[in-house]
Write a protein that holds these residues in place. Sequence first.
Motif, short mmCIF file in Angstrom:
data_model
loop_
_atom_site.label_atom_id
_atom_site.label_comp_id
_atom_site.label_asym_id
_atom_site.label_seq_id
_atom_site.Cartn_x
_atom_site.Cartn_y
_atom_site.Cartn_z
N GLU A 237 0.47 -1.37 0.20
CA GLU A 237 0.07 -0.36 0.17
C GLU A 237 0.70 1.69 -0.44
OE1 GLU A 237 -3.39 0.79 2.87
OE2 GLU A 237 -2.01 2.19 3.54
N SER B 148 0.73 4.44 1.25
CA SER B 148 -0.01 4.73 1.83
C SER B 148 -1.04 6.34 2.10
CB SER B 148 0.07 5.05 3.18
OG SER B 148 0.59 3.63 3.97
N GLY C 50 -3.83 5.61 -0.02
CA GLY C 50 -4.45 4.69 0.31
C GLY C 50 -4.63 3.32 -1.48
N TYR D 126 -3.02 0.32 -3.87
CA TYR D 126 -2.30 -0.56 -3.22
C TYR D 126 -1.99 -1.56 -4.49
CZ TYR D 126 -7.24 -2.27 -3.44
OH TYR D 126 -8.72 -2.32 -4.08
N ARG E 244 2.80 0.59 4.08
CA ARG E 244 2.24 -0.57 4.66
C ARG E 244 2.33 -2.19 3.95
NH1 ARG E 244 -4.34 -0.29 6.84
NH2 ARG E 244 -4.09 -2.06 8.89
#
Length: 216
Positions: free
Chosen positions: A41, A43, A174, A176, A208
Amino acid sequence: MSDFIQTSAARSAETAVQDHFIAAEAPWSGLVRKGQTIRIEDSYGQQAIDTLFYRADDFSERYSNQDTMRMQGAAYVGIGTKIMSSEGNVMLTMTADSCGRHDTSAGACSCESNTVRFGHGTKYLHACRDNFLLEVSKHGMGKRDIVPNINFFMNVPIQPTGEMTIVDGISAPGDYVELVAEMDVLCVISNCPQINNPCNGFDPTPIRVLIWDGED
């Protein structure tokens, strides 16, 4: 594409068997078992994530960008891409992608390439090859084991002439990708520290990584 996004977006972080926050500019590595899904991800958006894969029980078999591009007949990695090994085996399959642009031609930044591109004042700045070397050394590997990698979320348009340039990333906070492991693999990541080209919006940020077990 939206079907993949809707299906994977419903996956809960609470059910992940691994959940890692990787600091800006830092490396990471972890084992992904056959059948597991790994989500990488971006982020905060516009963050290049340099990634390598190795066969978990034989590190001499590792990601091959040439075989991956040849197998897909495409210069970029996307939904449905088979991540191929140096032995011609499928390592992972990309099943979800909310961004749509991932490079596997430009390679990883190094102190040497930064010096050539941006001047001698950048020679001692941290680079992805440093990150990779630090991380693979934990698994008994060295410089010779660092091969051309995938740059998730890095925007590298390729011209009809073959020329390519790293330009502003298009990934949003966000965004991914998800990949299902077709064999046990070691995933090695350099959360790119580059601040002199647009691959990170000139501001490296944390990322992430989540891993889920496969469905029985």
